[in-house]
Scaffold this active site. Structure first.
Site, short mmCIF file in Angstrom:
data_model
loop_
_atom_site.label_atom_id
_atom_site.label_comp_id
_atom_site.label_asym_id
_atom_site.label_seq_id
_atom_site.Cartn_x
_atom_site.Cartn_y
_atom_site.Cartn_z
N SER A 199 -4.76 2.25 9.00
CA SER A 199 -5.11 1.29 10.05
C SER A 199 -5.51 -0.04 9.40
O SER A 199 -4.81 -0.52 8.51
CB SER A 199 -6.23 1.87 10.92
OG SER A 199 -6.59 0.98 11.95
N LYS A 239 -3.88 -1.45 15.79
CA LYS A 239 -4.59 -0.76 14.72
C LYS A 239 -5.82 -0.03 15.26
O LYS A 239 -6.17 1.07 14.79
CB LYS A 239 -4.99 -1.75 13.62
CG LYS A 239 -3.80 -2.26 12.80
CD LYS A 239 -3.15 -1.12 12.03
CE LYS A 239 -2.02 -1.56 11.14
NZ LYS A 239 -1.45 -0.47 10.33
N TYR A 282 -1.74 -7.16 16.56
CA TYR A 282 -1.84 -6.28 15.39
C TYR A 282 -3.15 -5.50 15.44
O TYR A 282 -3.16 -4.27 15.29
CB TYR A 282 -1.77 -7.13 14.13
CG TYR A 282 -1.89 -6.36 12.83
CD1 TYR A 282 -0.79 -5.74 12.26
CD2 TYR A 282 -3.10 -6.29 12.15
CE1 TYR A 282 -0.89 -5.05 11.06
CE2 TYR A 282 -3.22 -5.61 10.94
CZ TYR A 282 -2.10 -5.00 10.40
OH TYR A 282 -2.21 -4.32 9.21
N THR A 331 -0.83 -7.77 -1.43
CA THR A 331 0.49 -7.15 -1.47
C THR A 331 1.57 -8.22 -1.57
O THR A 331 1.32 -9.42 -1.42
CB THR A 331 0.72 -6.34 -0.19
OG1 THR A 331 0.71 -7.22 0.94
CG2 THR A 331 -0.36 -5.27 -0.01
N ASN A 377 1.97 4.75 7.23
CA ASN A 377 1.58 3.44 6.71
C ASN A 377 2.41 2.29 7.27
O ASN A 377 1.97 1.14 7.26
CB ASN A 377 1.69 3.45 5.18
CG ASN A 377 1.44 2.08 4.58
OD1 ASN A 377 0.32 1.56 4.61
ND2 ASN A 377 2.50 1.46 4.06
N ILE A 429 0.82 -1.21 0.00
CA ILE A 429 0.00 0.00 0.00
C ILE A 429 0.85 1.26 0.00
O ILE A 429 0.55 2.24 -0.69
CB ILE A 429 -0.96 -0.01 1.21
CG1 ILE A 429 -2.00 -1.13 1.04
CG2 ILE A 429 -1.65 1.34 1.38
CD1 ILE A 429 -2.82 -1.39 2.30
N ASP A 473 13.74 2.61 10.63
CA ASP A 473 12.74 1.94 11.46
C ASP A 473 11.91 3.04 12.12
O ASP A 473 12.45 3.92 12.79
CB ASP A 473 13.46 1.09 12.52
CG ASP A 473 12.52 0.30 13.42
OD1 ASP A 473 11.36 0.74 13.61
OD2 ASP A 473 12.95 -0.73 13.95
#
Length: 259
Positions: free
Chosen positions: A145, A163, A159, A194, A94, A20, A67
């Protein structure tokens, strides 16, 4: 003369080495923006830059391997961007990391790593970018998100929790920064095809066609999104076309959240 929906704008995009983020960099450049790209993967950054320069004549692209959990590198990225391009109008957060541990089994180290990238990393770039975004009087932040920030599932608690926290941060920043003319919004992508997902599938012997069939029931549209289908909504929220929109979560998941 360059023209487009982001004519004369400058954008910093994290996680731009693939997926993305890379697609967003492409559409931003195609619409006239100068872009500063950040990713932990220097090879991915180089590939994104090369692809943009081949497809967008006179593209303005700079890169920094970093990072996002490193606050000093965030300051360095923004400083290089502003020094080179003369300002900063748009920040797209992102960059993210994943973890597949069940919530009951996740260690403190796993939680700290996830929060460090997926949440604190955003704050580093907001902290560095906001003085410049404020100075424009019409700055924009878009946080990427996930649809699973608003819809539950098994297996990715760390995760999904980070988010969801991004959405709370988005709303708080929108409230705090409106007085400075900075809009803050979030996009929640659904399943997006992706390089990450393709590579993960190939490691267990699946090809792309097999991968596609596995997601037919995870949205009303019955398919994965292409990265560009997430990038265009990001561009819209970042642009002046969305000038009266802030504090909003735009779910781009093919209807998954209502299934």
């Amino acid at each position: 003369m360059r023209s487009g929906r982001l004519q004369n704008k400058v954008a910093l995009i994290t996680g731009a080495g693939s997926g993305i983020g890379a697609a967003t960099a492409h559409v931003f450049c195609a619409q006239g923006a100068a872009v500063f790209l950040v990713d932990a993967n220097d090879q991915g950054l180089a590939a994104t830059r090369q692809s943009i320069e081949q497809s967008v004549p006179q593209a303005r692209v700079l890169c920094l391997q970093a990072d996002v959990s490193d606050a000093e590198l965030a300051l360095q990225a923004v400083d290089q961007c502003v020094t080179t391009w003369g300002g900063l109008d748009i920040l797209v957060n992102n960059a993210a990391m994943r973890n597949y541990s069940p919530a009951a089994d996740a260690t403190a180290a796993e939680w700290h790593a996830m929060v460090g990238v997926n949440l604190v990393g955003i704050t580093h770039y907001c902290h560095a970018a906001l003085p410049h975004l404020r100075s424009t009087g019409q700055g924009s932040i878009v946080n990427v998100s996930s649809c699973y920030a608003v819809k539950g599932r098994q297996g990715m608690a760390l995760y999904d929790a980070t988010k969801a926290a991004q959405l709370a941060l988005t709303r708080s920043l929108a409230c705090e920064e409106a007085v400075h003319g900075v809009r803050v919004n979030a996009v929640c992508p659904g399943s997006t095809l992706t390089e990450f997902h393709v590579g993960r599938a190939q490691k267990v012997g699946k090809d792309i066609e097999q991968l596609k069939t596995e997601r037919k029931n995870t949205s009303l549209l019955g398919r994965w999104a292409a990265p560009e289908e997430i990038a265009w909504p990001i561009l819209w929220l970042a642009s002046s076309e969305a000038s009266f929109i802030t504090g909003t979560t735009l779910v781009v998941d093919g209807g998954l959240h209502i299934v």
